[in-house]
Motif scaffolding. Sequence first.
Motif, mmCIF file in Angstrom:
data_model
loop_
_atom_site.group_PDB
_atom_site.id
_atom_site.type_symbol
_atom_site.label_atom_id
_atom_site.label_comp_id
_atom_site.label_asym_id
_atom_site.label_seq_id
_atom_site.Cartn_x
_atom_site.Cartn_y
_atom_site.Cartn_z
ATOM 1 N N PRO A 58 0.819 -1.155 0.005
ATOM 2 C CA PRO A 58 0.057 0.055 0.160
ATOM 3 C C PRO A 58 0.880 1.320 -0.031
ATOM 4 O O PRO A 58 2.144 1.423 0.661
ATOM 5 C CB PRO A 58 -1.019 0.061 1.396
ATOM 6 N N VAL A 59 0.374 2.353 -0.627
ATOM 7 C CA VAL A 59 1.158 3.511 -0.800
ATOM 8 C C VAL A 59 0.649 4.585 0.234
ATOM 9 O O VAL A 59 -0.735 4.771 0.111
ATOM 10 C CB VAL A 59 0.908 4.290 -1.999
ATOM 11 N N LEU A 60 1.436 4.844 1.055
ATOM 12 C CA LEU A 60 0.541 5.851 2.179
ATOM 13 C C LEU A 60 0.907 7.173 1.910
ATOM 14 O O LEU A 60 2.117 7.772 1.240
ATOM 15 C CB LEU A 60 1.427 5.540 3.368
ATOM 16 N N ARG A 61 -0.218 7.967 1.771
ATOM 17 C CA ARG A 61 -0.159 9.451 1.588
ATOM 18 C C ARG A 61 0.546 10.032 2.616
ATOM 19 O O ARG A 61 0.251 9.834 3.775
ATOM 20 C CB ARG A 61 -1.365 9.896 1.200
ATOM 21 N N PRO A 62 1.389 11.413 2.500
ATOM 22 C CA PRO A 62 1.778 11.871 3.546
ATOM 23 C C PRO A 62 0.763 12.491 4.231
ATOM 24 O O PRO A 62 -0.076 13.201 3.863
ATOM 25 C CB PRO A 62 2.683 13.025 2.924
ATOM 26 N N VAL A 63 0.749 12.604 5.511
ATOM 27 C CA VAL A 63 0.102 13.146 6.447
ATOM 28 C C VAL A 63 0.173 14.864 6.735
ATOM 29 O O VAL A 63 1.352 14.833 7.035
ATOM 30 C CB VAL A 63 -0.207 12.382 7.804
ATOM 31 N N LEU A 64 -0.680 15.521 6.492
ATOM 32 C CA LEU A 64 -0.295 17.152 6.573
ATOM 33 C C LEU A 64 -0.394 17.424 8.310
ATOM 34 O O LEU A 64 -1.161 16.778 8.704
ATOM 35 C CB LEU A 64 -1.081 17.886 5.718
ATOM 36 N N MET A 65 0.657 18.439 8.706
ATOM 37 C CA MET A 65 0.494 18.738 10.028
ATOM 38 C C MET A 65 -0.768 19.623 10.282
ATOM 39 O O MET A 65 -0.773 19.730 11.604
ATOM 40 C CB MET A 65 1.971 19.430 10.261
ATOM 41 N N ALA A 66 -1.286 20.335 9.226
ATOM 42 C CA ALA A 66 -2.032 21.352 9.574
ATOM 43 C C ALA A 66 -3.345 20.493 9.644
ATOM 44 O O ALA A 66 -4.493 21.264 10.092
ATOM 45 C CB ALA A 66 -2.098 22.342 8.444
ATOM 46 N N ALA A 67 -3.564 19.253 9.266
ATOM 47 C CA ALA A 67 -4.878 18.565 9.280
ATOM 48 C C ALA A 67 -5.168 18.618 10.722
ATOM 49 O O ALA A 67 -4.525 18.717 11.734
ATOM 50 C CB ALA A 67 -4.741 17.293 8.576
ATOM 51 N N ALA A 68 -6.285 18.260 10.985
ATOM 52 C CA ALA A 68 -6.992 17.969 12.316
ATOM 53 C C ALA A 68 -6.545 16.715 12.908
ATOM 54 O O ALA A 68 -6.201 15.696 12.151
ATOM 55 C CB ALA A 68 -8.596 18.181 12.357
ATOM 56 N N PRO A 69 -6.583 16.793 14.137
ATOM 57 C CA PRO A 69 -5.718 15.318 14.810
ATOM 58 C C PRO A 69 -6.508 14.254 14.281
ATOM 59 O O PRO A 69 -6.171 13.264 14.383
ATOM 60 C CB PRO A 69 -5.803 15.579 16.256
ATOM 61 N N GLN A 70 -7.842 14.255 14.227
ATOM 62 C CA GLN A 70 -8.769 13.295 13.882
ATOM 63 C C GLN A 70 -8.570 12.639 12.420
ATOM 64 O O GLN A 70 -8.832 11.633 11.871
ATOM 65 C CB GLN A 70 -10.168 13.439 14.220
ATOM 66 N N ALA A 71 -8.190 13.583 11.574
ATOM 67 C CA ALA A 71 -8.212 13.472 10.258
ATOM 68 C C ALA A 71 -6.899 12.365 9.810
ATOM 69 O O ALA A 71 -6.919 11.900 8.851
ATOM 70 C CB ALA A 71 -8.157 14.741 9.197
ATOM 71 N N ALA A 72 -6.104 12.663 10.698
ATOM 72 C CA ALA A 72 -4.667 12.174 10.191
ATOM 73 C C ALA A 72 -4.834 10.406 10.142
ATOM 74 O O ALA A 72 -4.506 9.896 9.249
ATOM 75 C CB ALA A 72 -3.557 12.462 11.083
ATOM 76 N N PRO A 73 -5.465 9.926 11.306
ATOM 77 C CA PRO A 73 -5.668 8.608 11.404
ATOM 78 C C PRO A 73 -6.610 8.111 10.473
ATOM 79 O O PRO A 73 -6.307 6.940 9.721
ATOM 80 C CB PRO A 73 -6.221 8.197 12.519
#
Length: 128
Positions: A58-73
């Motif tokens: 699976p290709v993981l997309r980079p998680v943006l730091m500006a996103a909400a804490p719930q959106a990252a997982p």
Amino acid sequence: MSWGEVWRLAVKTFIAEPVEIRIAIGLALAFLALMILVGLRYAFRPAGPKPEPRLAEPVLRPVLMAAAPQAAPMAVLEAKAAPQKAPLFRTRKPLPRVARKTIKQTAKPFSPPRPVIRRARKDSAPRV
């Protein structure tokens, strides 16, 4: 005509041939017998272990730091859940190269040093 007569006729025809042809026929029969034996061996041999089919990574997309804490997982879970097609060609990962030993490490410590050859120059006078 019985099988004995057929065999005698085949041997009589085989003996009438020149030596080169008899050798070629003998080699062809030996090769045929060998191929039959090898085929029988592989036909009754138990099947070996089969490799497992490779799954696409699976290709993981980079998680943006500006996103909400719930959106990252959730982004990570979506990336894992989406099936990816396997690439047509895979590149090999480079293997780490082994550091080669230097000449000093491989030279024999107990061997005598090589002699130094000193040649006289043409313009200098020869030693007496």
